[in-house]
Design a protein around this motif. Structure first.
Motif, PDB file in Angstrom:
ATOM      1  N   GLU A   1     -11.023  10.146   8.644  1.00  0.00           N
ATOM      2  CA  GLU A   1      -9.867   9.728   7.817  1.00  0.00           C
ATOM      3  C   GLU A   1      -8.865   8.912   8.618  1.00  0.00           C
ATOM      4  OE1 GLU A   1      -7.824  13.218   7.655  1.00  0.00           O
ATOM      5  OE2 GLU A   1      -9.188  14.667   7.263  1.00  0.00           O
ATOM      6  N   ASP A   2      -8.792   8.942   9.746  1.00  0.00           N
ATOM      7  CA  ASP A   2      -8.168   7.299  10.367  1.00  0.00           C
ATOM      8  C   ASP A   2      -8.763   6.341   9.657  1.00  0.00           C
ATOM      9  OD1 ASP A   2      -6.015   9.686  11.348  1.00  0.00           O
ATOM     10  OD2 ASP A   2      -7.166  10.168  12.579  1.00  0.00           O
TER      11      ASP A   2
ATOM     12  N   ILE B   1      -8.652   5.032   6.071  1.00  0.00           N
ATOM     13  CA  ILE B   1      -7.028   4.452   6.171  1.00  0.00           C
ATOM     14  C   ILE B   1      -6.699   3.354   6.414  1.00  0.00           C
ATOM     15  CG2 ILE B   1      -4.436   4.653   6.300  1.00  0.00           C
ATOM     16  CD1 ILE B   1      -5.495   6.174   4.695  1.00  0.00           C
TER      17      ILE B   1
ATOM     18  N   GLY C   1      -1.054   9.622   5.885  1.00  0.00           N
ATOM     19  CA  GLY C   1      -1.588   7.335   5.494  1.00  0.00           C
ATOM     20  C   GLY C   1      -1.620   7.319   4.113  1.00  0.00           C
ATOM     21  N   TYR C   2      -3.012   7.738   3.609  1.00  0.00           N
ATOM     22  CA  TYR C   2      -3.522   7.662   2.138  1.00  0.00           C
ATOM     23  C   TYR C   2      -2.145   6.880   1.407  1.00  0.00           C
ATOM     24  CZ  TYR C   2      -7.297   7.223  -1.653  1.00  0.00           C
ATOM     25  OH  TYR C   2      -7.862   6.925  -2.456  1.00  0.00           O
TER      26      TYR C   2
ATOM     27  N   ALA D   1      -0.702   4.106   1.654  1.00  0.00           N
ATOM     28  CA  ALA D   1      -1.675   3.168   1.856  1.00  0.00           C
ATOM     29  C   ALA D   1      -1.611   2.628   0.558  1.00  0.00           C
ATOM     30  CB  ALA D   1      -2.671   3.520   2.548  1.00  0.00           C
TER      31      ALA D   1
END
Length: 216
Positions: free
Chosen positions: A79-80, A83, A119-120, A123
């Motif tokens: 996931e990290d 991003i 964070g998505y 982004a």
């Protein structure tokens, strides 16, 4: 004004505003290559298959071979990295998305609610340059709540009396009804809807449809 009742538009991202599945699959594959002990491969189809699900559901589908604890940690890494990868390999939004949302924002407050990680959405906003018109947003990663709860939360937090959710899959419809909203189907997206609902085949059809719906 057209918007007499405070009416807002809530937006889904994947399949509604863009299709990031190729780029997301690349980032997951890269992370899997760095961790040969995980094994397996991640394709665009794998990602398409899990779009719209929560991160917790996704990790069970993509990495069933890992023990739950390891699976969770590895998913977090993916996931990290996703991003980070998105910001250096930006996805093109669907044709007309940016201009249409800018036009709509003159009449309706706009929000994003998605089942993605933290964070998505940020982004997406950074890549599209829409930070001035997306007034609030919430993701599954922010509070681990189901999408229906987050739809209601955004509406309450922003004093909306009426709110439409634009999404493309059945679970978006179900969440909208659970969250007290009205649903519009992005029929160009990833899924079909069993119920009869207003629908658009291109995001550029949304302003005319909203004029109609806001009157009703």
């Amino acid at each position: 004004t057209m918007n007499e009742k405070k009416t807002g538009i809530l937006l889904d991202i994947d399949g509604t505003l863009w299709d990031s599945s190729t780029v997301v699959a690349e980032s997951y594959q890269e992370m899997m290559d760095r961790h040969p002990e995980v094994g397996g491969a991640c394709t665009r189809d794998d990602i398409m298959h899990v779009m719209g699900k929560t991160m917790t559901e996704i990790e069970g589908i993509l990495f069933p071979q890992l023990a739950p604890e390891e699976r969770h940690l590895f998913m977090k890494k993916c996931e990290d990295y996703e991003i980070e990868y998105l910001l250096t390999h930006p996805v093109e939004p669907f044709p007309g998305v940016v201009d249409t949302l800018r036009a709509l924002s003159k009449d309706f407050p706009l929000f994003i609610v998605s089942n993605c990680q933290k964070g998505y959405i940020e982004a997406f906003i950074e890549i599209t340059g829409l930070s001035d018109i997306i007034l609030d947003h919430i993701s599954f990663g922010d509070n681990l709540l189901p999408k229906g709860d987050n739809i209601r939360l955004i509406a309450e937090r922003n004093g909306l009396e009426r709110y439409f959710y634009l999404g493309d899959i059945q679970s978006d419809y179900d969440a909208t009804i659970a969250g007290g909203g009205e649903f519009i189907h992005a029929a160009y997206g990833f899924g079909t809807i069993r119920q009869s609902v207003p629908k658009i085949h291109d995001i550029r059809e949304l302003p005319a449809l909203m004029k109609e719906l806001a009157k009703s």
